[in-house]
Write a protein that holds these residues in place. Structure first.
Motif, PDB file in Angstrom:
ATOM      1  N   SER A   1      -4.657   8.614   5.413  1.00 56.62           N
ATOM      2  CA  SER A   1      -4.731   7.208   5.024  1.00 56.62           C
ATOM      3  C   SER A   1      -6.039   6.606   5.514  1.00 56.62           C
ATOM      4  O   SER A   1      -6.583   7.030   6.537  1.00 56.62           O
ATOM      5  CB  SER A   1      -3.551   6.445   5.635  1.00 56.62           C
ATOM      6  OG  SER A   1      -3.735   5.045   5.566  1.00 56.62           O
TER       7      SER A   1
ATOM      8  N   ASN B   1       0.827  -1.210   0.000  1.00 55.61           N
ATOM      9  CA  ASN B   1       0.000   0.000   0.000  1.00 55.61           C
ATOM     10  C   ASN B   1       0.860   1.259   0.000  1.00 55.61           C
ATOM     11  O   ASN B   1       1.990   1.259   0.485  1.00 55.61           O
ATOM     12  CB  ASN B   1      -0.927   0.010   1.212  1.00 55.61           C
ATOM     13  CG  ASN B   1      -2.150  -0.861   1.011  1.00 55.61           C
ATOM     14  OD1 ASN B   1      -2.469  -1.257  -0.103  1.00 55.61           O
ATOM     15  ND2 ASN B   1      -2.842  -1.178   2.093  1.00 55.61           N
TER      16      ASN B   1
ATOM     17  N   GLY C   1      -3.227   2.772   1.151  1.00 54.96           N
ATOM     18  CA  GLY C   1      -4.202   2.414   0.127  1.00 54.96           C
ATOM     19  C   GLY C   1      -3.548   2.125  -1.192  1.00 54.96           C
ATOM     20  O   GLY C   1      -2.336   2.305  -1.366  1.00 54.96           O
TER      21      GLY C   1
ATOM     22  N   CYS D   1      -6.398   6.396  -0.704  1.00 53.25           N
ATOM     23  CA  CYS D   1      -7.626   5.626  -0.505  1.00 53.25           C
ATOM     24  C   CYS D   1      -7.486   4.256  -1.160  1.00 53.25           C
ATOM     25  O   CYS D   1      -6.486   3.952  -1.824  1.00 53.25           O
ATOM     26  CB  CYS D   1      -8.835   6.367  -1.080  1.00 53.25           C
ATOM     27  SG  CYS D   1      -8.824   6.452  -2.878  1.00 53.25           S
ATOM     28  N   ASN D   2      -8.509   3.405  -0.978  1.00 57.82           N
ATOM     29  CA  ASN D   2      -8.607   2.103  -1.635  1.00 57.82           C
ATOM     30  C   ASN D   2      -9.742   2.181  -2.660  1.00 57.82           C
ATOM     31  O   ASN D   2     -10.912   2.062  -2.306  1.00 57.82           O
ATOM     32  CB  ASN D   2      -8.891   0.998  -0.615  1.00 57.82           C
ATOM     33  CG  ASN D   2      -7.684   0.666   0.229  1.00 57.82           C
ATOM     34  OD1 ASN D   2      -6.618   0.363  -0.293  1.00 57.82           O
ATOM     35  ND2 ASN D   2      -7.832   0.753   1.543  1.00 57.82           N
TER      36      ASN D   2
END
Length: 385
Positions: free
Chosen positions: A280, A262, A291, A325-326
């Motif tokens: 995060s 990540n 992410g 972000c994811n």
């Protein structure tokens, strides 16, 4: 052509001042000899940084670069990044003139160790990665080059079950703890900056694509894009736009993008005024987990220098923005929510390039939209850029 040659010597960082003179060739009066007189740029760089915060404790960054080592266009670099969470050691060697076709060759060796959050008054090893990388460099033009390389990573993960988040335990149950990764990388670089130190015009583009090969234990890829643009707005005012965009995803039989790959805000990727680690997403235990998508945009107006010597000191007004972000998390990600969560800050910075080749940045920043989970870092001092 002579002016172009002078500018290229400065732009490539070989000298900070160049003059030329002409003489007729003694053997043939049809030819003119050109002599360049150089005020040689320092070819040895030393970078050091030291800071302290409650999350990471004492953060130490040390690095040295020996450009044109022993002549022949060979570059050597050694970098150390260390805090109570992570230790990283990197050695690199690059020969710019590997053969007469203008091809360069480079080698990198690195070791990286990360640790878990504090458990029972001590730290447990989180991951160990040892790797090597070899790449070839080709010049496609005056300002453009490509790098093509292949490498190998050996990674071992160790956790405390009660300390790990639910996401980490699920990933390790599916994929295991030890990974051998063979990867291919492609880099495209375009650099038309007028100077290597304190440029005032030009464009820098860097695009990196890395993918693990199908016979690796994990199948994933990531894209990194970095842009830096300088433009003279007036005689004493320069606009600088700096951006980073990172994205990673899985493919093949791998269940999800590896959590230990990540992205985090760190180093030169930052929103000044906020501590990068906390920009995060959070995992199930409430800790920052990074992410698979990172966005960072920094705009600066470099002002007329108040200290006289414009070549070694710069002051700037800046406006920073960024978020991690994811975007593969379909349940929790939406575009409007991401846009509203982007962090912003503005402030004033001063950068001084010391006679030892060590740049120092002082910045005073004010974050605009902080939340309870953010950590402020209003005043910062950075040694080495």
């Amino acid at each position: 052509a002579v002016n172009f040659g002078r500018n290229e010597i400065i732009r490539l960082g070989l000298a900070n001042k160049v003059s030329s003179k002409f003489k007729k060739n003694k053997l043939n009066n049809k030819y003119i000899e050109i002599f360049y007189k150089l005020n040689e740029q320092k070819t040895t760089k030393f970078m050091a940084g030291c800071s302290y915060n409650l999350g990471d404790g004492l953060v130490l960054n040390i690095g040295t670069e020996l450009n044109n080592f022993l002549g022949g266009g060979r570059d050597i670099a050694l970098n150390v990044n260390k805090n109570k969470i992570m230790s990283e050691y990197t050695f690199s060697y690059f020969d710019q003139q590997f053969n007469n076709l203008g091809m360069g060759i480079g080698y990198n060796l690195y070791y990286r160790s990360e640790k878990l959050d504090k458990v029972r008054g001590s730290f447990e090893r989180f991951s160990n990665t040892f790797g090597g990388y070899m790449h070839y460099s080709y010049k496609l033009g005056i300002n453009t080059k490509i790098n093509i390389g292949i490498g190998c990573d050996l990674t071992k993960l160790r956790i405390y079950e009660e300390a790990a988040s639910m996401e980490v335990r699920e990933f390790l149950d599916r994929e295991g703890f030890d990974f051998k990764e063979y990867y291919y990388s492609f880099l495209l670089n375009y650099n038309s900056l007028d100077k290597s130190v304190f440029p005032s015009s030009g464009l820098y583009n860097n695009f990196l694509f890395r993918i693990s090969l199908p016979f690796s234990n994990l199948q994933y890829y990531y894209l990194n894009y970095n842009l830096s643009f300088y433009k003279k707005v007036s005689e004493n005012l320069i606009l600088n736009a700096l951006s980073f965009i990172y994205y990673g995803n899985k493919y093949g039989n791998t269940s999800s993008y590896p959590f230990f790959k990540n992205f985090f805000m760190k180093g030169n990727i930052k929103v000044r005024g906020l501590k990068g680690k906390y920009i995060s997403p959070r995992d199930s235990s409430g800790a920052p987990c990074g992410g698979n998508f990172l966005f960072n945009l920094r705009l600066s107006f470099i002002l007329p220098n108040l200290f006289g010597d414009y070549k070694t000191i710069r002051t700037a007004l800046f406006f920073d923005s960024g978020q991690v972000c994811n975007i593969n998390d379909e349940q929790n990600f939406n575009l409007s929510g991401f846009c509203s969560s982007i962090k912003f800050s503005f402030g004033l910075s001063l950068i001084c390039c010391t006679p030892f080749g060590l740049p120092i940045e002082l910045s005073l920043a004010y974050p605009l939209n902080i939340k309870n989970t953010d950590r402020e870092d209003i005043f910062s001092l950075t040694l080495g850029m």
